[in-house]
Scaffold this motif. Structure first.
Motif, PDB file in Angstrom:
ATOM      1  N   ARG A  44      18.538  40.956 -35.796  1.00 61.42           N
ATOM      2  CA  ARG A  44      19.984  42.026 -36.798  1.00 61.42           C
ATOM      3  C   ARG A  44      20.559  42.567 -35.967  1.00 61.42           C
ATOM      4  O   ARG A  44      22.086  42.034 -36.662  1.00 61.42           O
ATOM      5  CB  ARG A  44      18.716  42.628 -37.433  1.00 61.42           C
ATOM      6  CG  ARG A  44      17.831  41.917 -38.383  1.00 61.42           C
ATOM      7  CD  ARG A  44      17.325  42.665 -39.307  1.00 61.42           C
ATOM      8  NE  ARG A  44      18.123  43.843 -39.905  1.00 61.42           N
ATOM      9  CZ  ARG A  44      17.571  45.296 -40.265  1.00 61.42           C
ATOM     10  NH1 ARG A  44      16.953  45.569 -39.770  1.00 61.42           N
ATOM     11  NH2 ARG A  44      18.928  45.883 -40.940  1.00 61.42           N
ATOM     12  N   THR A  47      22.716  39.459 -33.821  1.00 57.74           N
ATOM     13  CA  THR A  47      24.305  38.907 -35.181  1.00 57.74           C
ATOM     14  C   THR A  47      24.836  39.647 -36.038  1.00 57.74           C
ATOM     15  O   THR A  47      26.087  39.280 -36.145  1.00 57.74           O
ATOM     16  CB  THR A  47      22.715  38.954 -36.153  1.00 57.74           C
ATOM     17  OG1 THR A  47      21.931  37.551 -35.779  1.00 57.74           O
ATOM     18  CG2 THR A  47      23.435  37.818 -37.341  1.00 57.74           C
ATOM     19  N   ARG A  52      24.751  34.546 -31.149  1.00 57.08           N
ATOM     20  CA  ARG A  52      23.660  33.602 -31.907  1.00 57.08           C
ATOM     21  C   ARG A  52      22.174  34.678 -30.848  1.00 57.08           C
ATOM     22  O   ARG A  52      21.992  34.674 -30.573  1.00 57.08           O
ATOM     23  CB  ARG A  52      23.895  32.397 -31.582  1.00 57.08           C
ATOM     24  CG  ARG A  52      22.142  31.333 -31.497  1.00 57.08           C
ATOM     25  CD  ARG A  52      22.661  29.599 -31.320  1.00 57.08           C
ATOM     26  NE  ARG A  52      21.720  29.359 -30.977  1.00 57.08           N
ATOM     27  CZ  ARG A  52      20.749  28.406 -31.254  1.00 57.08           C
ATOM     28  NH1 ARG A  52      21.554  28.143 -29.674  1.00 57.08           N
ATOM     29  NH2 ARG A  52      19.635  27.486 -31.121  1.00 57.08           N
ATOM     30  N   HIS A  72      17.079  34.198 -42.771  1.00 54.56           N
ATOM     31  CA  HIS A  72      17.644  33.576 -43.170  1.00 54.56           C
ATOM     32  C   HIS A  72      18.601  33.992 -44.120  1.00 54.56           C
ATOM     33  O   HIS A  72      19.640  33.989 -43.452  1.00 54.56           O
ATOM     34  CB  HIS A  72      16.930  32.131 -44.015  1.00 54.56           C
ATOM     35  CG  HIS A  72      16.453  31.548 -43.407  1.00 54.56           C
ATOM     36  ND1 HIS A  72      14.435  30.967 -43.538  1.00 54.56           N
ATOM     37  CD2 HIS A  72      16.304  31.316 -41.932  1.00 54.56           C
ATOM     38  CE1 HIS A  72      14.116  30.589 -42.816  1.00 54.56           C
ATOM     39  NE2 HIS A  72      15.279  30.448 -41.472  1.00 54.56           N
ATOM     40  N   GLN A  74      20.535  36.669 -43.813  1.00 52.88           N
ATOM     41  CA  GLN A  74      21.503  37.650 -42.835  1.00 52.88           C
ATOM     42  C   GLN A  74      21.839  36.463 -42.061  1.00 52.88           C
ATOM     43  O   GLN A  74      22.455  37.310 -40.220  1.00 52.88           O
ATOM     44  CB  GLN A  74      20.852  38.487 -42.129  1.00 52.88           C
ATOM     45  CG  GLN A  74      19.840  39.573 -43.390  1.00 52.88           C
ATOM     46  CD  GLN A  74      19.175  40.633 -42.215  1.00 52.88           C
ATOM     47  OE1 GLN A  74      19.899  40.612 -41.714  1.00 52.88           O
ATOM     48  NE2 GLN A  74      18.488  40.694 -43.451  1.00 52.88           N
ATOM     49  N   GLY A  75      21.325  34.948 -42.112  1.00 55.39           N
ATOM     50  CA  GLY A  75      22.408  34.045 -41.075  1.00 55.39           C
ATOM     51  C   GLY A  75      21.392  33.658 -39.577  1.00 55.39           C
ATOM     52  O   GLY A  75      22.055  34.131 -38.794  1.00 55.39           O
ATOM     53  N   ILE A  76      19.917  34.438 -39.183  1.00 51.49           N
ATOM     54  CA  ILE A  76      19.515  34.516 -38.664  1.00 51.49           C
ATOM     55  C   ILE A  76      18.018  32.864 -38.009  1.00 51.49           C
ATOM     56  O   ILE A  76      17.432  33.142 -39.583  1.00 51.49           O
ATOM     57  CB  ILE A  76      18.746  35.846 -38.421  1.00 51.49           C
ATOM     58  CG1 ILE A  76      19.514  37.354 -38.114  1.00 51.49           C
ATOM     59  CG2 ILE A  76      17.532  36.047 -36.888  1.00 51.49           C
ATOM     60  CD1 ILE A  76      18.778  38.664 -38.361  1.00 51.49           C
ATOM     61  N   GLU A  77      18.506  33.121 -37.181  1.00 54.75           N
ATOM     62  CA  GLU A  77      17.677  31.323 -36.945  1.00 54.75           C
ATOM     63  C   GLU A  77      16.347  32.136 -36.699  1.00 54.75           C
ATOM     64  O   GLU A  77      16.154  33.294 -36.355  1.00 54.75           O
ATOM     65  CB  GLU A  77      18.273  30.435 -35.640  1.00 54.75           C
ATOM     66  CG  GLU A  77      19.685  30.302 -35.731  1.00 54.75           C
ATOM     67  CD  GLU A  77      19.969  29.299 -35.047  1.00 54.75           C
ATOM     68  OE1 GLU A  77      19.361  28.461 -34.736  1.00 54.75           O
ATOM     69  OE2 GLU A  77      20.966  29.615 -33.773  1.00 54.75           O
TER      70      GLU A  77
END
Length: 315
Positions: A44, A47, A52, A72, A74-77
């Motif tokens: 977190r 990000t 990345r 997801h 929060q834009g985290i793979e």
């Protein structure tokens, strides 16, 4: 890319309550739900810094699905490892006077097949990683030597690895020479088996961990600051903090800042201190972004104040 590994993640539910009265019906004044675990927090923070990251974590049941959905969002793979047991759900009760009561569940017990799948997933995901950050406690089913096996595999693949754990798992991993270990003061004292009263005591304890195999030691000393002890030198970093709102995840934010800045030397320590100081001034487990950092408030020096007594000595 920074790959994080969280062997025992959680779904964290926080309830705000006026006060905690045993045996009574308590009506919450607020609630929130977050993905939990030290490695998750590192992802977190990475990000939030605009870098990345990929989060590897065993997930099972409805709580595991919620953790993945929250990450997801929060834009985290996420690189999930399916497990039969449900991901643990932890509960925090935050009282109006600032007292926090936490109830942490044990989590699922991983089978030998799930253990190997977790290791294989880390291997597959680490091809593009500049660092692997392995963080937190081990779930049931994984022996204390599990982190040691992961460090060995990472080095065999040519990847640097940072380890944030404690107790037998930390001591077992040292023989495989992790590139960085990140204990706090209590974990550092536990690892060397003696109390820490001064910053000099912490330096000596960190040097002992290096003698046992750690490439570098990034030690969080709470309000006193942070130490970096590595082959090229010893540095002490601190920062001005106006108001402490929450220290949840501050150490994880520090580790993210350290790795983002290269993972060695005084500049990386300055980044770690800046990220940690920013995190404690934010509510809950909110991770700081670039706008929250105040590099001018950070001081890093090789003139380590070894005689300074720790604000919270560890006995």
């Amino acid at each position: 890319m920074i790959l994080t590994v969280t062997p025992n993640p959680s779904l964290d539910r926080t309830y705000e309550v006026p006060s905690l009265d045993r045996g009574e019906v308590i009506r919450a004044t607020g609630e929130r739900m977050d993905p939990g675990g030290k490695g998750v927090n590192v992802s977190r923070a990475v990000t939030a810094a605009g870098r990345r990251t990929v989060a590897v974590l065993p997930l099972g049941g409805a709580p595991g699905s919620l953790v993945a959905d929250l990450l997801h969002a929060q834009g985290i793979e996420v690189a999930p490892v399916p497990v039969a047991g449900p991901t643990r759900s932890n509960i925090s009760l935050a009282e109006a006077d600032g007292v926090l009561t936490k109830i942490n569940a044990p989590g699922p017990e991983l089978t030998s097949t799930e253990e190997e799948l977790l290791l294989e997933t880390v291997r597959a995901q680490s091809r593009d990683a500049s660092w692997i950050a392995c963080c937190g406690s081990l779930p049931r089913g994984l022996a204390p030597s599990w982190y040691a096996a992961l460090v060995a595999r990472a080095h065999a693949a040519g990847t640097r690895i940072a380890l944030d754990t404690s107790g037998p798992a930390l001591l077992a991993a040292l023989r495989e020479r992790p590139d960085v270990v990140k204990p706090n003061a209590e974990e550092l004292a536990e690892a060397v088996g003696r109390p820490l009263a001064t910053i000099g005591d912490a330096v000596k304890a960190a040097e002992d961990l290096r003698e046992q195999g750690a490439g570098a030691v990034l030690a969080s000393l709470g309000a006193d600051g942070q130490l970096l002890v590595e082959a090229s030198g010893v540095w002490f970093g601190s920062a001005r903090v106006e108001t402490v709102r929450s220290n949840v995840g501050a150490g994880d934010s520090s580790l993210a800042g350290f790795l983002i800045a290269g993972g060695s030397g005084p500049d990386a320590l300055a980044s770690a201190v800046a990220h940690g100081a920013a995190a404690v001034q934010l509510p809950g487990s909110v991770m700081p972004g670039p706008a929250d950092l105040d590099p001018d408030a950070v001081t890093v020096t090789s003139a380590v104040p070894v005689d300074r007594v720790l604000t919270e000595p560890v006995s």
